[in-house]
Design a protein around this motif. Structure first.
Motif, PDB file in Angstrom:
ATOM      1  N   PHE A   1       0.839  -0.956   0.053  1.00  0.00           N
ATOM      2  CA  PHE A   1       0.043  -0.123   0.090  1.00  0.00           C
ATOM      3  C   PHE A   1       0.893   1.330  -0.222  1.00  0.00           C
ATOM      4  N   PHE A   2       1.879   1.375   0.962  1.00  0.00           N
ATOM      5  CA  PHE A   2       2.754   2.583   1.080  1.00  0.00           C
ATOM      6  C   PHE A   2       3.584   2.761  -0.224  1.00  0.00           C
ATOM      7  N   ALA A   3       4.142   1.478  -0.967  1.00  0.00           N
ATOM      8  CA  ALA A   3       4.656   1.670  -2.104  1.00  0.00           C
ATOM      9  C   ALA A   3       3.985   2.380  -3.065  1.00  0.00           C
ATOM     10  N   LYS A   4       2.628   1.821  -3.539  1.00  0.00           N
ATOM     11  CA  LYS A   4       1.724   2.153  -4.337  1.00  0.00           C
ATOM     12  C   LYS A   4       1.409   3.830  -4.002  1.00  0.00           C
ATOM     13  N   LEU A   5       1.086   4.141  -2.854  1.00  0.00           N
ATOM     14  CA  LEU A   5       0.858   5.490  -2.358  1.00  0.00           C
ATOM     15  C   LEU A   5       2.268   6.204  -2.877  1.00  0.00           C
ATOM     16  N   ASN A   6       3.511   5.949  -2.501  1.00  0.00           N
ATOM     17  CA  ASN A   6       4.640   6.724  -2.827  1.00  0.00           C
ATOM     18  C   ASN A   6       4.838   6.982  -4.300  1.00  0.00           C
ATOM     19  N   ALA A   7       4.508   5.653  -5.070  1.00  0.00           N
ATOM     20  CA  ALA A   7       4.768   6.148  -6.347  1.00  0.00           C
ATOM     21  C   ALA A   7       3.886   6.538  -7.192  1.00  0.00           C
ATOM     22  N   ASN A   8       2.762   7.264  -6.495  1.00  0.00           N
ATOM     23  CA  ASN A   8       1.542   7.831  -7.122  1.00  0.00           C
ATOM     24  C   ASN A   8       1.475   9.282  -6.815  1.00  0.00           C
ATOM     25  N   VAL A   9       1.696   9.594  -5.439  1.00  0.00           N
ATOM     26  CA  VAL A   9       1.239  10.704  -4.732  1.00  0.00           C
ATOM     27  C   VAL A   9       2.497  11.089  -3.655  1.00  0.00           C
ATOM     28  N   GLN A  10       2.438  12.419  -3.549  1.00  0.00           N
ATOM     29  CA  GLN A  10       3.346  12.896  -2.489  1.00  0.00           C
ATOM     30  C   GLN A  10       2.681  13.816  -1.656  1.00  0.00           C
ATOM     31  N   ALA A  11       2.562  13.537  -0.338  1.00  0.00           N
ATOM     32  CA  ALA A  11       1.993  14.472   0.703  1.00  0.00           C
ATOM     33  C   ALA A  11       2.827  15.814   0.571  1.00  0.00           C
ATOM     34  N   THR A  12       2.054  16.912   0.309  1.00  0.00           N
ATOM     35  CA  THR A  12       2.705  18.112   0.565  1.00  0.00           C
ATOM     36  C   THR A  12       2.182  18.657   1.938  1.00  0.00           C
ATOM     37  N   SER A  13       1.066  18.371   2.552  1.00  0.00           N
ATOM     38  CA  SER A  13       0.899  18.696   3.860  1.00  0.00           C
ATOM     39  C   SER A  13       0.051  17.570   4.531  1.00  0.00           C
ATOM     40  N   PHE A  14       0.280  17.189   5.580  1.00  0.00           N
ATOM     41  CA  PHE A  14      -0.534  16.126   6.460  1.00  0.00           C
ATOM     42  C   PHE A  14      -0.588  16.273   7.686  1.00  0.00           C
ATOM     43  N   SER A  15      -2.014  16.364   8.409  1.00  0.00           N
ATOM     44  CA  SER A  15      -1.831  16.955   9.768  1.00  0.00           C
ATOM     45  C   SER A  15      -2.913  16.197  10.549  1.00  0.00           C
ATOM     46  N   VAL A  16      -2.709  15.767  11.675  1.00  0.00           N
ATOM     47  CA  VAL A  16      -3.746  15.163  12.553  1.00  0.00           C
ATOM     48  C   VAL A  16      -4.306  16.046  13.249  1.00  0.00           C
ATOM     49  N   LYS A  17      -5.844  16.344  13.235  1.00  0.00           N
ATOM     50  CA  LYS A  17      -6.408  17.394  13.815  1.00  0.00           C
ATOM     51  C   LYS A  17      -6.888  16.746  15.160  1.00  0.00           C
ATOM     52  N   GLU A  18      -7.178  15.721  15.288  1.00  0.00           N
ATOM     53  CA  GLU A  18      -7.847  15.240  16.489  1.00  0.00           C
ATOM     54  C   GLU A  18      -7.695  13.770  16.631  1.00  0.00           C
ATOM     55  N   LEU A  19      -7.504  13.215  17.933  1.00  0.00           N
ATOM     56  CA  LEU A  19      -7.491  11.725  18.441  1.00  0.00           C
ATOM     57  C   LEU A  19      -8.518  11.484  19.425  1.00  0.00           C
ATOM     58  N   ILE A  20      -9.351  10.319  19.131  1.00  0.00           N
ATOM     59  CA  ILE A  20     -10.367  10.031  20.025  1.00  0.00           C
ATOM     60  C   ILE A  20      -9.947   8.442  20.209  1.00  0.00           C
TER      61      ILE A  20
END
Length: 146
Positions: free
Chosen positions: A58-77
């Protein structure tokens, strides 16, 4: 583990993802873990992935196709063996050069201090629109779907 420890485990995993340490991230998953997300024929990293090797794929496919330019966790429950993470992200499609924003929700199920399951929820329309040229490019780049 208590709920605070579970939240910290999840946050540490996000830090590993953001720093590109996928091997370190995978150490937090059980060998038989499952990663699920909405199915889409247009999103190569969508669907169900089983075991550490499947989640690595999954992560290999993700990285082959897109790059996160921002990624933030807003809330954890957290309650019991569940941690729900709510966040925002922006992505850049490698093949198309298109950018998109994507709010998301991840539901983690933990057992014995490790991730047993992740259910990812997001709107498939933004990544589909950004990656729609992918289908015609698959003939040139078979690694995008494997």
């Amino acid at each position: 583990m208590n709920t605070e420890q579970n939240k910290q485990l999840v946050l540490e995993g996000y830090r590993k993802f953001q720093s590109g340490d996928i091997a370190g991230l995978l150490e937090r998953f059980r060998d038989d873990a499952v990663w699920t997300s909405p199915d889409s024929e247009f999103i190569p990293f969508a669907g169900h992935f089983h075991g550490k090797q499947g989640i690595a794929q999954f992560f290999a496919k993700l990285n082959a196709n897109v790059q996160a330019t921002s990624f933030s966790v807003k809330e954890l429950i957290a309650e019991g063996d569940k941690v729900v993470a709510i966040g925002d992200s922006s992505w850049h499609g490698h093949l198309t050069g298109r950018d998109y924003d994507l709010p998301w929700v991840h539901v983690f199920t933990l057992r014995d201090g490790m991730v047993e399951r992740v259910d990812a929820y997001y709107d498939t329309a933004p990544p589909t629109a950004a990656l729609q040229a992918l289908r015609s490019a698959e003939a040139d780049r078979p690694d995008l779907r494997q």
